[in-house]
Scaffold this active site. Structure first.
Site, PDB file in Angstrom:
ATOM      1  N   CYS A  64       3.365   7.758   7.359  1.00 18.26           N
ATOM      2  CA  CYS A  64       1.984   7.554   7.822  1.00 18.26           C
ATOM      3  C   CYS A  64       1.907   7.124   9.291  1.00 18.26           C
ATOM      4  O   CYS A  64       0.858   7.241   9.916  1.00 18.26           O
ATOM      5  CB  CYS A  64       1.273   6.528   6.945  1.00 18.26           C
ATOM      6  SG  CYS A  64       1.238   7.016   5.223  1.00 18.26           S
ATOM      7  N   HIS A 113      -4.555   3.507  10.943  1.00 16.07           N
ATOM      8  CA  HIS A 113      -4.228   4.391   9.823  1.00 16.07           C
ATOM      9  C   HIS A 113      -5.234   4.157   8.696  1.00 16.07           C
ATOM     10  O   HIS A 113      -5.587   3.024   8.390  1.00 16.07           O
ATOM     11  CB  HIS A 113      -2.808   4.082   9.342  1.00 16.07           C
ATOM     12  CG  HIS A 113      -2.434   4.801   8.086  1.00 16.07           C
ATOM     13  ND1 HIS A 113      -2.684   6.151   7.908  1.00 16.07           N
ATOM     14  CD2 HIS A 113      -1.840   4.364   6.943  1.00 16.07           C
ATOM     15  CE1 HIS A 113      -2.253   6.500   6.706  1.00 16.07           C
ATOM     16  NE2 HIS A 113      -1.748   5.435   6.095  1.00 16.07           N
ATOM     17  N   ASN A 151      -6.189   8.783   2.062  1.00 17.56           N
ATOM     18  CA  ASN A 151      -5.028   8.544   2.919  1.00 17.56           C
ATOM     19  C   ASN A 151      -4.332   9.889   3.166  1.00 17.56           C
ATOM     20  O   ASN A 151      -3.731  10.452   2.248  1.00 17.56           O
ATOM     21  CB  ASN A 151      -4.092   7.551   2.222  1.00 17.56           C
ATOM     22  CG  ASN A 151      -2.860   7.234   3.057  1.00 17.56           C
ATOM     23  OD1 ASN A 151      -2.571   7.911   4.044  1.00 17.56           O
ATOM     24  ND2 ASN A 151      -2.123   6.218   2.647  1.00 17.56           N
TER      25      ASN A 151
HETATM   26  O1  UT7 Z   1      -0.167   4.878   3.740  1.00 14.96           O
HETATM   27  C1  UT7 Z   1       0.777   3.902   3.406  1.00 14.96           C
HETATM   28  C2  UT7 Z   1       0.270   2.846   2.889  1.00 14.96           C
HETATM   29  N1  UT7 Z   1      -0.287   2.740   1.578  1.00 14.96           N
HETATM   30  C3  UT7 Z   1      -1.140   1.745   1.478  1.00 14.96           C
HETATM   31  O2  UT7 Z   1      -1.511   1.146   2.444  1.00 14.96           O
HETATM   32  C4  UT7 Z   1      -1.576   1.316   0.104  1.00 14.96           C
HETATM   33  C5  UT7 Z   1      -1.539  -0.176   0.040  1.00 14.96           C
HETATM   34  N2  UT7 Z   1      -1.953  -0.722  -1.252  1.00 14.96           N
HETATM   35  C6  UT7 Z   1      -3.229  -0.627  -1.673  1.00 14.96           C
HETATM   36  O3  UT7 Z   1      -4.074  -0.067  -1.005  1.00 14.96           O
HETATM   37  C7  UT7 Z   1      -3.578  -1.314  -2.951  1.00 14.96           C
HETATM   38  O4  UT7 Z   1      -2.514  -2.119  -3.388  1.00 14.96           O
HETATM   39  C8  UT7 Z   1      -3.964  -0.319  -4.082  1.00 14.96           C
HETATM   40  C9  UT7 Z   1      -5.287   0.322  -3.768  1.00 14.96           C
HETATM   41  C10 UT7 Z   1      -2.890   0.724  -4.242  1.00 14.96           C
HETATM   42  C11 UT7 Z   1      -4.100  -1.069  -5.418  1.00 14.96           C
HETATM   43  O5  UT7 Z   1      -5.045  -2.104  -5.301  1.00 14.96           O
HETATM   44  P1  UT7 Z   1      -4.737  -3.550  -5.902  1.00 14.96           P
HETATM   45  O6  UT7 Z   1      -5.923  -4.377  -5.672  1.00 14.96           O
HETATM   46  O7  UT7 Z   1      -3.440  -4.012  -5.308  1.00 14.96           O
HETATM   47  O8  UT7 Z   1      -4.631  -3.226  -7.448  1.00 14.96           O
HETATM   48  P2  UT7 Z   1      -3.402  -3.460  -8.436  1.00 14.96           P
HETATM   49  O9  UT7 Z   1      -2.277  -2.552  -8.115  1.00 14.96           O
HETATM   50  O10 UT7 Z   1      -3.106  -4.923  -8.504  1.00 14.96           O
HETATM   51  O11 UT7 Z   1      -4.042  -3.020  -9.811  1.00 14.96           O
HETATM   52  C12 UT7 Z   1      -5.080  -3.785 -10.414  1.00 14.96           C
HETATM   53  C13 UT7 Z   1      -5.412  -3.168 -11.751  1.00 14.96           C
HETATM   54  C14 UT7 Z   1      -4.192  -2.931 -12.642  1.00 14.96           C
HETATM   55  O12 UT7 Z   1      -4.572  -3.192 -13.962  1.00 14.96           O
HETATM   56  P3  UT7 Z   1      -4.160  -4.595 -14.664  1.00 14.96           P
HETATM   57  O13 UT7 Z   1      -2.665  -4.604 -14.646  1.00 14.96           O
HETATM   58  O14 UT7 Z   1      -4.771  -5.658 -13.831  1.00 14.96           O
HETATM   59  O15 UT7 Z   1      -4.742  -4.449 -16.030  1.00 14.96           O
HETATM   60  C15 UT7 Z   1      -3.922  -1.452 -12.488  1.00 14.96           C
HETATM   61  O16 UT7 Z   1      -3.298  -0.897 -13.618  1.00 14.96           O
HETATM   62  O17 UT7 Z   1      -6.007  -1.864 -11.553  1.00 14.96           O
HETATM   63  C16 UT7 Z   1      -5.318  -0.908 -12.357  1.00 14.96           C
HETATM   64  N3  UT7 Z   1      -5.346   0.375 -11.661  1.00 14.96           N
HETATM   65  C17 UT7 Z   1      -6.370   1.247 -11.784  1.00 14.96           C
HETATM   66  N4  UT7 Z   1      -7.512   1.188 -12.492  1.00 14.96           N
HETATM   67  C18 UT7 Z   1      -8.351   2.233 -12.376  1.00 14.96           C
HETATM   68  C19 UT7 Z   1      -4.426   0.893 -10.821  1.00 14.96           C
HETATM   69  N5  UT7 Z   1      -4.844   2.102 -10.373  1.00 14.96           N
HETATM   70  C20 UT7 Z   1      -6.029   2.333 -10.966  1.00 14.96           C
HETATM   71  C21 UT7 Z   1      -6.954   3.399 -10.905  1.00 14.96           C
HETATM   72  N6  UT7 Z   1      -8.103   3.309 -11.614  1.00 14.96           N
HETATM   73  N7  UT7 Z   1      -6.748   4.481 -10.134  1.00 14.96           N
END
Ligand code: UT7
Length: 333
Positions: free
Chosen positions: A123, A260, A290
């Site tokens: 990225c 980004h 992204n």
């Molecule tokens: O380009 C390179 C860089 N990439 C990035 O910058 C990405 C960086 N990371 C992020 O943007 C965030 O960490 C994410 C958007 C990927 C995830 O957000 P988060 O607030 O960190 O969520 P999480 O991973 O802690 O997930 C929270 C909950 C989980 O459920 P439980 O375990 O709390 O029951 C996940 O299973 O959300 C669930 N979850 C979803 N729910 C609905 C994960 N993906 C999804 C989804 N739809 N697509």
């Protein structure tokens, strides 16, 4: 007698002449994705700010999208492809393992002179490519560069993994840079300073689980989202403060911050940490998702087309990606 370009042109600066972009025809909304995996528009918008993304069709590849962006950037610059002698394509999703996507685009543009090569920093690739082109141009070895960020991440996404498949999109953006004499004054147009970093210890946090040498497969993207989030907000602002330290300019001097486009929350938190006013932040993540190396030039293209970025504006580019890699480029547009 051999000419020493650095002596002949004691001060050159890489000036932006044009910017352009190209998106796949097909646009996929969050509601469309919710029909395929267990997700919702609410979750995606709240956690990332993404509302839609473009996905390449069977006839669209990284090189066709890159070529489209290059043509649009050349049109804004008022130049012909033959005016270019350096093509750098930042991509992690090349059409083929080799030859490079850059040579594919070079051929498609009808260019038979100069040099074309790919650069891979995930990225951060576009910022790395701007820094690389700038060093070529300021050395006097090349005159005009096409710097392209082009990706088809849809081809390396695991479409059954809801934690990653909702985040990414396809597209391409490009700029044309020209080496021009400069007195060195910061008020003159061009790339003012670039700062690149990498730290290979973080490979596992954001990687693709395949490759020609390791597995003989293309593989799928894997990400520890929380870890990447923490790193993106916690660490990468150092390359922006390095740019301020190198120039004596400050957040208050900026007209635009073009980071980004991975996640709206990362963008806003980074801007806040750097003391950059919210109205100076260019965010297009809601439109494109992204798009990895394409995200910064796509955002530039949008902000240029809608009249936000004007000639003479001070624009800070910043990106972070797998590796980890991260970097900044401060440009007087
Ligand atoms: O380009 C390179 C860089 N990439 C990035 O910058 C990405 C960086 N990371 C992020 O943007 C965030 O960490 C994410 C958007 C990927 C995830 O957000 P988060 O607030 O960190 O969520 P999480 O991973 O802690 O997930 C929270 C909950 C989980 O459920 P439980 O375990 O709390 O029951 C996940 O299973 O959300 C669930 N979850 C979803 N729910 C609905 C994960 N993906 C999804 C989804 N739809 N697509």
């Amino acid at each position: 007698m051999t000419m020493d370009p650095l002596r002949e042109f004691p001060r050159l600066r890489s000036v932006v002449l044009g910017v352009g972009s190209c998106l796949p025809e097909k646009c996929v909304t969050n509601d469309d994705l919710a029909k395929q995996v267990d997700t919702s528009d609410d979750w995606i918008v709240q956690r990332t700010g993404i509302k839609q993304r473009h996905i390449a069709g069977p006839d669209e590849t990284t090189s066709t999208l890159g070529e489209g962006a290059a043509r649009a950037a050349l049109a804004e610059a008022g130049l012909d492809a033959n005016d270019i002698d350096l093509v750098i394509v930042a991509t992690s999703t090349p059409d083929w393992t080799f030859p490079s996507t850059a040579t594919q685009i070079q051929a498609a543009l009808g260019l038979t002179h100069g040099v074309a090569f790919d650069l891979q920093a995930v990225c951060s690739g576009f910022v790395f490519a701007v820094a690389t082109a700038d060093k070529f141009l300021r050395s006097g070895s090349h005159k005009r560069a096409l710097v392209i960020g082009a990706e088809t991440f849809s081809r390396i996404i695991d479409w059954d993994d809801r934690t990653t498949c909702v985040l990414f999109g396809d597209g391409a953006g490009a700029i044309v840079l020209e080496a021009r004499p400069s007195t060195g004054d910061l008020s003159e147009r061009g790339v003012l300073t670039t700062h690149l970093r990498s730290d290979g210890r973080h490979r596992a946090k954001l990687h693709v689980d395949g490759g020609p040498s390791a597995t003989q497969t293309v593989g799928h993207l894997r990400m520890e989202g929380k870890e990447v989030f923490r790193f993106a907000v916690g660490q990468v602002t150092d390359v922006v403060t390095d740019a301020f330290a190198a120039t004596g300019l400050t957040a208050g001097d900026l007209n635009w911050f073009v980071p980004h486009q991975a996640n709206r929350r990362i963008i806003d938190m980074s801007a806040h940490k750097l003391g950059i006013a919210p109205e100076k932040v260019v965010a297009t993540v809601h439109l494109h998702g992204n798009t990895s190396a394409a995200s910064v030039p796509l955002a530039l293209s949008v902000a240029r087309a809608d009249g936000r970025i004007k000639d003479g504006d001070l624009v800070m580019l910043e990106a972070v990606g797998g590796g980890f890699t991260w970097g900044s480029a401060l440009i007087r547009w």
